[in-house]
Design a protein around this motif. Structure first.
Motif, PDB file in Angstrom:
ATOM      1  N   TYR A  16       0.790  -1.153  -0.022  1.00  0.00           N
ATOM      2  CA  TYR A  16       0.114  -0.143   0.077  1.00  0.00           C
ATOM      3  C   TYR A  16       1.038   1.384  -0.005  1.00  0.00           C
ATOM      4  CZ  TYR A  16      -3.076   3.819   1.867  1.00  0.00           C
ATOM      5  OH  TYR A  16      -3.571   5.036   1.679  1.00  0.00           O
ATOM      6  N   THR A  17       0.601   2.295  -0.798  1.00  0.00           N
ATOM      7  CA  THR A  17       1.213   3.532  -0.833  1.00  0.00           C
ATOM      8  C   THR A  17       0.364   4.585  -0.868  1.00  0.00           C
ATOM      9  OG1 THR A  17       2.807   2.406  -2.467  1.00  0.00           O
ATOM     10  CG2 THR A  17       2.647   4.709  -2.355  1.00  0.00           C
ATOM     11  N   TRP A  18       0.571   5.437   0.233  1.00  0.00           N
ATOM     12  CA  TRP A  18      -0.033   6.798   0.289  1.00  0.00           C
ATOM     13  C   TRP A  18       1.090   7.903  -0.199  1.00  0.00           C
ATOM     14  CZ3 TRP A  18       0.082  10.076   5.199  1.00  0.00           C
ATOM     15  CH2 TRP A  18      -0.750  11.203   4.959  1.00  0.00           C
ATOM     16  N   ALA A  19       0.771   8.462  -1.333  1.00  0.00           N
ATOM     17  CA  ALA A  19       1.635   9.418  -1.761  1.00  0.00           C
ATOM     18  C   ALA A  19       0.900  10.739  -2.318  1.00  0.00           C
ATOM     19  CB  ALA A  19       2.455   8.833  -2.782  1.00  0.00           C
ATOM     20  N   LYS A  20       1.871  11.810  -2.710  1.00  0.00           N
ATOM     21  CA  LYS A  20       1.442  12.877  -3.305  1.00  0.00           C
ATOM     22  C   LYS A  20       2.543  13.414  -4.058  1.00  0.00           C
ATOM     23  CE  LYS A  20      -1.011  17.212  -2.357  1.00  0.00           C
ATOM     24  NZ  LYS A  20      -1.510  18.357  -1.540  1.00  0.00           N
ATOM     25  N   SER A  21       2.113  13.761  -5.259  1.00  0.00           N
ATOM     26  CA  SER A  21       3.242  14.387  -6.155  1.00  0.00           C
ATOM     27  C   SER A  21       2.838  15.653  -6.831  1.00  0.00           C
ATOM     28  CB  SER A  21       3.357  13.392  -7.622  1.00  0.00           C
ATOM     29  OG  SER A  21       4.340  13.732  -8.597  1.00  0.00           O
ATOM     30  N   ILE A  22       3.700  16.724  -6.524  1.00  0.00           N
ATOM     31  CA  ILE A  22       3.513  18.076  -6.971  1.00  0.00           C
ATOM     32  C   ILE A  22       4.548  18.527  -7.957  1.00  0.00           C
ATOM     33  CG2 ILE A  22       3.161  20.414  -6.064  1.00  0.00           C
ATOM     34  CD1 ILE A  22       2.490  19.332  -3.548  1.00  0.00           C
ATOM     35  N   ASP A  23       3.877  19.293  -9.022  1.00  0.00           N
ATOM     36  CA  ASP A  23       4.953  19.840 -10.008  1.00  0.00           C
ATOM     37  C   ASP A  23       4.355  20.999 -10.755  1.00  0.00           C
ATOM     38  OD1 ASP A  23       3.259  18.858 -12.102  1.00  0.00           O
ATOM     39  OD2 ASP A  23       4.329  17.043 -12.196  1.00  0.00           O
ATOM     40  N   GLU A  24       5.241  21.628 -11.295  1.00  0.00           N
ATOM     41  CA  GLU A  24       4.861  22.878 -12.362  1.00  0.00           C
ATOM     42  C   GLU A  24       4.560  22.304 -13.664  1.00  0.00           C
ATOM     43  OE1 GLU A  24       7.483  25.926 -10.015  1.00  0.00           O
ATOM     44  OE2 GLU A  24       8.133  25.068 -11.719  1.00  0.00           O
ATOM     45  N   THR A  25       4.837  21.259 -13.899  1.00  0.00           N
ATOM     46  CA  THR A  25       4.629  20.596 -15.537  1.00  0.00           C
ATOM     47  C   THR A  25       4.939  19.128 -15.119  1.00  0.00           C
ATOM     48  OG1 THR A  25       5.407  20.425 -17.631  1.00  0.00           O
ATOM     49  CG2 THR A  25       7.125  21.025 -16.035  1.00  0.00           C
ATOM     50  N   SER A  26       3.974  18.323 -15.991  1.00  0.00           N
ATOM     51  CA  SER A  26       4.207  16.624 -15.911  1.00  0.00           C
ATOM     52  C   SER A  26       4.555  16.328 -17.299  1.00  0.00           C
ATOM     53  CB  SER A  26       2.833  16.264 -15.652  1.00  0.00           C
ATOM     54  OG  SER A  26       2.404  16.617 -14.348  1.00  0.00           O
ATOM     55  N   GLY A  27       5.259  17.095 -18.249  1.00  0.00           N
ATOM     56  CA  GLY A  27       5.811  16.631 -19.424  1.00  0.00           C
ATOM     57  C   GLY A  27       5.245  17.333 -20.714  1.00  0.00           C
ATOM     58  N   ILE A  28       5.850  17.370 -21.544  1.00  0.00           N
ATOM     59  CA  ILE A  28       5.418  17.978 -22.780  1.00  0.00           C
ATOM     60  C   ILE A  28       4.602  16.922 -23.702  1.00  0.00           C
ATOM     61  CG2 ILE A  28       7.406  19.667 -23.144  1.00  0.00           C
ATOM     62  CD1 ILE A  28       8.467  17.769 -25.106  1.00  0.00           C
TER      63      ILE A  28
END
Length: 245
Positions: A101-113
């Motif tokens: 089980y994974t509890w996670a959060k990913s934050i960014d300004e861009t996720s790719g072109i």
């Protein structure tokens, strides 16, 4: 176009795990995993018009003699933090199992072109990269995966022995396995489908009304999957205040 000093994106990853064994064939592992991403690539319009209620789009562009200039930028930043748990049962007594089980959060300004369906190709405002900081397009808050392998109780060395060699060749020695994956959904960027900022980009987001976008359980249907009252079209000549994703 590309930046003349374009860098290769890179990631710094760090983790800390603890593991406890139970008996001879079971173990529990709990740990933290995090990362920092730098020089993330995105598309940006470097000759985008400034928002305005009046006048032509080209007249509010920094370089009116040129149209929209697409730049492959790589100044984006991101971070990821997660808590993971894994239970392992080694093969014994005819069965092995793995559950994580994974509890996670990913934050960014861009996720790719090469964006996913829930993300936009360009920023709402190409002059404000930080305004795009939000949940990543690939962010999954909860994820549970289980896999199990059983020996079926038919054949040599198992509960039910099959003496007939032909029957044993057909029905003996079989295994059954399952893989189950449960996870929360990806975020979604709400756009208004119009150029109300009058910048020529058509990546405008609406304004928030303060109501929650989610509908109560059982209130969804194919015609109204979210609370449409949570958003209104942004004013002419202005960007919307709803965040990305």
């Amino acid at each position: 176009s590309n930046l003349y000093d374009r860098r290769t994106p890179y990631v710094l990853q760090y983790l800390f795990n603890v593991q406890r064994e139970f008996g001879n064939n079971m173990a529990l592992e709990v740990g933290y995993l995090g990362s920092m991403s730098r020089k993330l690539e995105s598309l940006r319009a470097v000759n985008e018009a400034l928002p305005g209620a009046t006048g032509s789009v080209i007249s509010r562009s920094p370089y009116p003699n040129f149209g929209r200039i697409q730049l492959v930028d790589n100044g984006g930043r991101g971070n990821y933090n997660s808590l993971g748990m894994k239970f392992t049962k080694k093969y014994s007594n005819g069965m092995s199992a793995l559950m994580s089980y994974t509890w996670a959060k990913s934050i960014d300004e861009t996720s790719g072109i090469r964006n996913n369906d829930g993300d936009t190709l360009f920023p709402q405002n190409s002059y404000c990269r930080a305004c795009e900081r939000a949940r990543s397009a690939h962010d999954v808050r909860h994820r549970l995966v289980t896999s199990t392998l059983w020996d079926l109780p038919f054949g040599d060395g198992r509960r039910y022995t099959i003496d007939n060699p032909v029957a044993h060749a057909i029905a003996g020695g079989w295994q059954a396995s399952t893989i189950i994956t449960l996870q929360s959904g990806f975020p979604l960027t709400v756009t208004n489908g119009q150029d109300t900022s009058n910048t020529g980009g058509f990546f405008d987001r609406p304004n928030a009304t303060g109501q929650k976008p989610e509908l109560d359980r059982g209130a969804q249907d194919p015609q109204r999957f979210f609370n449409t009252g949570a958003f209104v079209i942004n004013n002419r000549g202005q960007f919307g205040n709803v965040g990305r994703n």
